[in-house]
Scaffold this motif. Structure first.
Motif, PDB file in Angstrom:
ATOM      1  N   MET A  19     -11.049  -3.764   2.543  1.00 39.05           N
ATOM      2  CA  MET A  19     -12.221  -4.218   1.799  1.00 39.05           C
ATOM      3  C   MET A  19     -13.158  -5.066   2.648  1.00 39.05           C
ATOM      4  SD  MET A  19     -11.068  -5.237  -2.053  1.00 39.05           S
ATOM      5  CE  MET A  19      -9.368  -5.708  -1.824  1.00 39.05           C
ATOM      6  N   PHE A  20     -12.583  -5.925   3.499  1.00 38.19           N
ATOM      7  CA  PHE A  20     -13.387  -6.896   4.233  1.00 38.19           C
ATOM      8  C   PHE A  20     -13.457  -6.626   5.736  1.00 38.19           C
ATOM      9  CE2 PHE A  20     -12.177  -8.992   0.302  1.00 38.19           C
ATOM     10  CZ  PHE A  20     -13.400  -9.450  -0.131  1.00 38.19           C
ATOM     11  N   SER A  21     -12.872  -5.533   6.168  1.00 34.53           N
ATOM     12  CA  SER A  21     -12.879  -5.147   7.594  1.00 34.53           C
ATOM     13  C   SER A  21     -12.411  -6.284   8.492  1.00 34.53           C
ATOM     14  CB  SER A  21     -14.273  -4.685   8.012  1.00 34.53           C
ATOM     15  OG  SER A  21     -14.670  -3.573   7.269  1.00 34.53           O
ATOM     16  N   VAL A  22     -11.267  -6.840   8.143  1.00 33.93           N
ATOM     17  CA  VAL A  22     -10.656  -7.904   8.936  1.00 33.93           C
ATOM     18  C   VAL A  22      -9.248  -7.470   9.324  1.00 33.93           C
ATOM     19  CG1 VAL A  22     -11.995  -9.774   7.897  1.00 33.93           C
ATOM     20  CG2 VAL A  22      -9.809  -9.119   6.882  1.00 33.93           C
ATOM     21  N   GLY A  23      -8.688  -8.151  10.297  1.00 29.24           N
ATOM     22  CA  GLY A  23      -7.350  -7.834  10.766  1.00 29.24           C
ATOM     23  C   GLY A  23      -6.266  -8.526   9.949  1.00 29.24           C
ATOM     24  N   ARG A  24      -5.048  -8.084  10.177  1.00 30.12           N
ATOM     25  CA  ARG A  24      -3.883  -8.629   9.465  1.00 30.12           C
ATOM     26  C   ARG A  24      -3.726 -10.131   9.749  1.00 30.12           C
ATOM     27  NH1 ARG A  24      -0.128  -6.006   7.029  1.00 30.12           N
ATOM     28  NH2 ARG A  24      -0.723  -4.042   7.998  1.00 30.12           N
TER      29      ARG A  24
END
Length: 72
Positions: A19-24
């Motif tokens: 959803m937010f195009s961020v990493g783990r």
């Protein structure tokens, strides 16, 4: 007739990443710093719709903050 309660929607860490195009690592950092609330079920985290909405609300930049960014 019994009243049925609405079952809350749960998102996984992978859902949030998409959803937010961020990493783990970013998601776990947000959870560990308590910027993102999550429910731990066993060894996994789940994020409720309520927690997601609260996170988005807290990330909204108001006009005063925008002015500070532009004045730099």
């Amino acid at each position: 007739m019994l009243k049925q309660e609405k079952t809350p929607k749960f998102y996984t860490i992978d859902d949030f990443m998409d959803m937010f195009s961020v990493g783990r690592a970013t998601v776990y950092h947000l959870i560990n710093t308590r910027k993102l609330k999550a429910v731990r079920i066993g060894r996994q985290y789940r994020i409720t719709q309520e927690h997601l909405d609260e996170f988005i609300k807290n990330q909204t930049v108001n006009d005063d903050e925008k002015l500070k960014l532009y004045k730099r």
